[in-house]
Design an enzyme around this catalytic site. Structure first.
Site, PDB file in Angstrom:
ATOM      1  N   HIS A 119      -4.567   6.048  -1.270  1.00 53.95           N
ATOM      2  CA  HIS A 119      -5.095   6.044   0.100  1.00 53.95           C
ATOM      3  C   HIS A 119      -3.993   6.304   1.133  1.00 53.95           C
ATOM      4  O   HIS A 119      -4.293   6.644   2.267  1.00 53.95           O
ATOM      5  CB  HIS A 119      -5.769   4.704   0.374  1.00 53.95           C
ATOM      6  CG  HIS A 119      -7.099   4.791   1.048  1.00 53.95           C
ATOM      7  ND1 HIS A 119      -7.871   5.932   1.112  1.00 53.95           N
ATOM      8  CD2 HIS A 119      -7.811   3.831   1.707  1.00 53.95           C
ATOM      9  CE1 HIS A 119      -8.988   5.670   1.769  1.00 53.95           C
ATOM     10  NE2 HIS A 119      -8.974   4.415   2.146  1.00 53.95           N
ATOM     11  N   TYR A 155       0.813  -1.222   0.000  1.00 53.39           N
ATOM     12  CA  TYR A 155       0.000   0.000   0.000  1.00 53.39           C
ATOM     13  C   TYR A 155       0.846   1.272   0.000  1.00 53.39           C
ATOM     14  O   TYR A 155       0.303   2.373  -0.069  1.00 53.39           O
ATOM     15  CB  TYR A 155      -0.915   0.036   1.225  1.00 53.39           C
ATOM     16  CG  TYR A 155      -1.877  -1.117   1.294  1.00 53.39           C
ATOM     17  CD1 TYR A 155      -2.930  -1.224   0.391  1.00 53.39           C
ATOM     18  CD2 TYR A 155      -1.738  -2.105   2.263  1.00 53.39           C
ATOM     19  CE1 TYR A 155      -3.815  -2.284   0.447  1.00 53.39           C
ATOM     20  CE2 TYR A 155      -2.623  -3.169   2.331  1.00 53.39           C
ATOM     21  CZ  TYR A 155      -3.655  -3.252   1.421  1.00 53.39           C
ATOM     22  OH  TYR A 155      -4.529  -4.305   1.478  1.00 53.39           O
ATOM     23  N   ASN A 191      -9.707   1.796   8.167  1.00 54.29           N
ATOM     24  CA  ASN A 191     -11.049   1.786   8.756  1.00 54.29           C
ATOM     25  C   ASN A 191     -11.057   1.763  10.274  1.00 54.29           C
ATOM     26  O   ASN A 191     -12.102   1.993  10.881  1.00 54.29           O
ATOM     27  CB  ASN A 191     -11.845   0.594   8.228  1.00 54.29           C
ATOM     28  CG  ASN A 191     -12.055   0.664   6.732  1.00 54.29           C
ATOM     29  OD1 ASN A 191     -11.671   1.629   6.075  1.00 54.29           O
ATOM     30  ND2 ASN A 191     -12.661  -0.363   6.189  1.00 54.29           N
ATOM     31  N   TYR A 248      -4.907  -0.323   9.866  1.00 51.51           N
ATOM     32  CA  TYR A 248      -5.616  -0.177   8.597  1.00 51.51           C
ATOM     33  C   TYR A 248      -6.579   0.997   8.718  1.00 51.51           C
ATOM     34  O   TYR A 248      -7.024   1.371   9.801  1.00 51.51           O
ATOM     35  CB  TYR A 248      -6.321  -1.453   8.123  1.00 51.51           C
ATOM     36  CG  TYR A 248      -5.340  -2.490   7.663  1.00 51.51           C
ATOM     37  CD1 TYR A 248      -4.830  -2.442   6.372  1.00 51.51           C
ATOM     38  CD2 TYR A 248      -4.892  -3.476   8.528  1.00 51.51           C
ATOM     39  CE1 TYR A 248      -3.894  -3.378   5.945  1.00 51.51           C
ATOM     40  CE2 TYR A 248      -3.952  -4.413   8.109  1.00 51.51           C
ATOM     41  CZ  TYR A 248      -3.460  -4.352   6.820  1.00 51.51           C
ATOM     42  OH  TYR A 248      -2.527  -5.263   6.404  1.00 51.51           O
ATOM     43  N   ASN A 298     -13.537   6.454   5.313  1.00 56.27           N
ATOM     44  CA  ASN A 298     -13.640   5.530   6.440  1.00 56.27           C
ATOM     45  C   ASN A 298     -12.645   5.800   7.560  1.00 56.27           C
ATOM     46  O   ASN A 298     -12.949   5.560   8.728  1.00 56.27           O
ATOM     47  CB  ASN A 298     -13.525   4.081   5.960  1.00 56.27           C
ATOM     48  CG  ASN A 298     -14.755   3.650   5.200  1.00 56.27           C
ATOM     49  OD1 ASN A 298     -15.865   4.080   5.498  1.00 56.27           O
ATOM     50  ND2 ASN A 298     -14.567   2.813   4.201  1.00 56.27           N
TER      51      ASN A 298
END
Length: 185
Positions: free
Chosen positions: A19, A14, A67, A65, A113
């Site tokens: 993001h 990632y 969320n 993460y 989120n």
């Protein structure tokens, strides 16, 4: 004391995704203040600390993460007794064109989120540095879009925006938030 939170997802896969623009930005800002990150399992984050302009600055990258970012934020906020108004969240924003930066205090989460998670534990009266990553094209799934890497031109544009944030970050430390906001516009 200030709390600066960069939002993203842990893991190499990632690292340079849309993001994770919050992680990319906070690493550059912390580096500017000669501060490096170390993992703090009790806070569920990587943390870096420094003192500048006579105040302590705590930089965090949640390792939960996106969320579940609020889990890290509430742990650090509670331990250090930091008010939401002294918290700055750096995050991606699909409603801004790639490389555009906006600063605001409070407001909604725009469906993000990570912000929803933070709102759930500290409310929404914190500061946001929103970095535009644009919207998906050709009916591309939103989750796939934000979890994909930038194209080379997009990455260059985003890094220029992050350079602008980094070079003006001292205005936040001096509590010149309106001036910082104007520099980002």
């Amino acid at each position: 004391m200030l709390l600066v939170i960069g939002l993203g997802n842990p893991g190499k896969e990632y690292q340079y995704t849309r993001h994770n623009v919050g992680f990319i930005a906070i690493e550059k800002i912390a580096n500017q203040y000669n501060s490096s990150f170390s993992t703090k399992k009790k806070f569920n984050c990587e943390i870096a600390e420094t003192i500048s302009y006579g105040q302590k600055i705590i930089f965090i990258k949640p390792t939960t993460y996106m969320n579940l970012s609020g889990k890290s934020v509430i742990s650090v906020k509670t331990y250090y007794n930091i008010y939401p108004a002294k918290s700055f969240v750096i995050h991606d924003d699909i409603d801004l064109e790639t490389g555009r930066v906006k600063f605001k205090t409070g407001g909604g989460n725009g469906g993000h989120n990570g912000l929803k998670s933070i709102d759930g534990v500290i409310g929404n009266n914190y500061n946001r540095i929103r970095i535009g990553v644009g919207r998906p094209q050709n009916n591309q799934d939103l989750a796939d879009y934000v979890l994909n890497h930038f194209s080379k031109p997009e990455y260059k544009t985003v890094m220029q925006a992050i350079d602008r944030i980094t070079s003006n970050f001292g205005l936040i430390l001096e509590n010149k938030l309106e001036e910082f906001k104007n520099k980002m516009a």
